[in-house]
Design a protein around this motif. Structure first.
Motif, short mmCIF file in Angstrom:
data_model
loop_
_atom_site.label_atom_id
_atom_site.label_comp_id
_atom_site.label_asym_id
_atom_site.label_seq_id
_atom_site.Cartn_x
_atom_site.Cartn_y
_atom_site.Cartn_z
N VAL A 16 0.83 -1.21 0.00
CA VAL A 16 0.00 0.00 0.00
C VAL A 16 0.87 1.26 0.00
O VAL A 16 0.60 2.22 -0.73
N LEU A 17 1.92 1.28 0.80
CA LEU A 17 2.82 2.44 0.83
C LEU A 17 3.52 2.63 -0.50
O LEU A 17 3.69 3.76 -0.98
N ALA A 19 2.40 1.70 -3.47
CA ALA A 19 1.39 2.16 -4.42
C ALA A 19 1.09 3.65 -4.21
O ALA A 19 0.94 4.41 -5.17
N ALA A 20 1.01 4.08 -2.97
CA ALA A 20 0.76 5.49 -2.67
C ALA A 20 1.92 6.35 -3.14
O ALA A 20 1.73 7.44 -3.69
N GLY A 21 3.14 5.87 -2.95
CA GLY A 21 4.32 6.62 -3.40
C GLY A 21 4.37 6.75 -4.91
O GLY A 21 4.71 7.79 -5.46
N SER A 23 1.78 6.56 -6.98
CA SER A 23 0.64 7.35 -7.49
C SER A 23 0.91 8.85 -7.34
O SER A 23 0.38 9.65 -8.10
N ALA A 24 1.74 9.23 -6.40
CA ALA A 24 2.09 10.65 -6.24
C ALA A 24 2.96 11.12 -7.38
O ALA A 24 2.99 12.30 -7.70
N CYS A 25 3.65 10.22 -8.05
CA CYS A 25 4.53 10.57 -9.17
C CYS A 25 3.82 10.54 -10.51
O CYS A 25 4.41 10.82 -11.54
N GLU A 26 2.56 10.20 -10.54
CA GLU A 26 1.83 10.06 -11.79
C GLU A 26 1.70 11.40 -12.51
O GLU A 26 1.41 12.42 -11.89
#
Length: 127
Positions: A16-17, A19-21, A23-26
């Motif tokens: 989860v961490l 994936a969150a990291g 997604s912030a770079c998308e």
């Protein structure tokens, strides 16, 4: 040793961490970051127009009495609200005539104007 349930929970937390990291770079494409950097202007309200007009009047017309500046600010507010609504004409280049002012005496302008029948051939005669 740790229990299998704790290992699964830890792996799930790491997933989860990660994936969150990521997604912030998308990004959505090239050049999209410059569009996101532009601040959205708030809609023009009477209060916002009044604030802007008073600040401009204080800088440009500081020597005028408060009543004269208030007249200038009122004209400015009306112009800004018309412009914001989209049905405004371009702002005039010079100061607009005040509808509340009394008309000048008829003799005051007569001194400055030539008679209509004055010939253009003759030079101006100045005393």
């Amino acid at each position: 040793m740790t229990s299998p349930h704790a290992r699964v929970s830890l792996r799930l937390l790491l997933l989860v961490l990660a994936a969150a990291g990521l997604s912030a770079c998308e990004t959505t494409g090239l050049g999209s970051t410059t569009e996101a950097a532009k601040p959205v202007e708030p809609p023009m309200t009477r209060r916002l127009a009044a604030e802007q007009c008073w600040m401009a009047a204080e800088k440009a017309h500081a020597a005028l009495p408060l009543d004269k500046r208030a007249d200038i600010v009122n004209k400015c507010i009306e112009q800004k609200l018309k412009t914001a609504s989209g049905n405004a004409e371009p702002a005039p280049a010079g100061p607009a005539a005040d509808a509340k002012k009394k008309p000048a005496a008829p003799g005051a302008d007569a001194k400055d104007q030539k008679p209509a029948d004055a010939g253009t051939d003759e030079p101006d005669k100045k005393p």
